[in-house]
Write an enzyme that holds these catalytic residues in place. Sequence first.
Site, PDB file in Angstrom:
ATOM      1  N   ASP A  78     -14.466  33.878  23.946  1.00 17.61           N
ATOM      2  CA  ASP A  78     -14.156  34.312  25.296  1.00 17.61           C
ATOM      3  C   ASP A  78     -14.014  35.870  25.312  1.00 17.61           C
ATOM      4  OD1 ASP A  78     -14.658  31.949  26.524  1.00 17.61           O
ATOM      5  OD2 ASP A  78     -12.488  31.474  26.527  1.00 17.61           O
ATOM      6  N   LYS A 100     -15.308  35.307  30.575  1.00 18.95           N
ATOM      7  CA  LYS A 100     -15.022  35.361  32.064  1.00 18.95           C
ATOM      8  C   LYS A 100     -14.114  36.484  32.415  1.00 18.95           C
ATOM      9  CE  LYS A 100     -15.708  30.248  32.502  1.00 18.95           C
ATOM     10  NZ  LYS A 100     -15.851  29.886  31.134  1.00 18.95           N
ATOM     11  N   MET A 213      -2.254  34.089  35.016  1.00 14.23           N
ATOM     12  CA  MET A 213      -3.539  34.315  35.630  1.00 14.23           C
ATOM     13  C   MET A 213      -3.113  34.712  37.311  1.00 14.23           C
ATOM     14  SD  MET A 213      -6.366  31.494  34.668  1.00 14.23           S
ATOM     15  CE  MET A 213      -5.267  30.158  34.529  1.00 14.23           C
TER      16      MET A 213
END
Length: 299
Positions: A78, A100, A213
């Site tokens: 990632d 991402k 997040m």
Amino acid sequence: MRALSKHLTQKWHEAFMRLSQRVLAPFGRETSSSLCLPLSGECQSGKVYLVGAGSGDVELLTLKAARLLMQADAVVYDRLVGDDVLALIPRGTERYYVGKARGHHSVPQAEIGALMVKLANAGKSVVRLKGGDPTIFGRLGEELAALAAAHVPAAIVPGITAASAAAAYMGIPLTDRGHAQQLRFVTAQLCREDGTPDWASLARKDETLVFYMGLSKVDAICHGLRQAGLPDDWPIMLVANASQPEQQSLVGTLADMPEQLAAKPLPSPCLILVGSVVSMVPASPSASLAGIIKTVDPA
């Protein structure tokens, strides 16, 4: 990269040997000199290992994670995996970047699952390397489901999650008997249909809230918690790139944090901690646990 991998492995081995010699000294020289690191086991062909890369500091990587990285035929990783961790992967190992970024998925989740299945079915041992701990807001369930549907065996290797790292490197506990009897991890990426958290249940003074997040939702978080009953001066802290050399932080209150963040923007990834434990952050960064960890030579 292979030279760096060997260097880091030797560095860890020497550090553990020094520690073992000190701890076991009272039991005799023979016992301590025969001690070795428990780095046993092999990556199995056709199996996927879902591995937590930790919060960014390569020295917070587990020994098992490091061993698997050095043994795997292929690594699927990632965006949040640090360069120092990637340096442990030997030259010649297949690498697949599927990172991402906020607001942009470079590789759809279904394609990531299909890639892991394809590699495992080709007889390769596969490490799926994910930032932090893969079991905490890492979409692990979807990847396990994809592997299970294809009858591909899988194993989970936990890592140090960003919440633990952020608190430790700011020099505070996540919980404390005088501040928080509960700890709650919350994703700020709202997945429910109405898109609104239950602010009333979150607005408690006896717990620590950790929002993952949530950098783009700081204003909504502060407003929602204040509207639900937490006082304007309730402590909140933002920590970006926790445990990494470029770590940045802001400490303030629910009332002033949106203004602070507007004046001093932080990069992603950024963690949000809310609770009275934030009041324990040392006044001087050099006095924090992070400063101690970074400056003391274990030798």
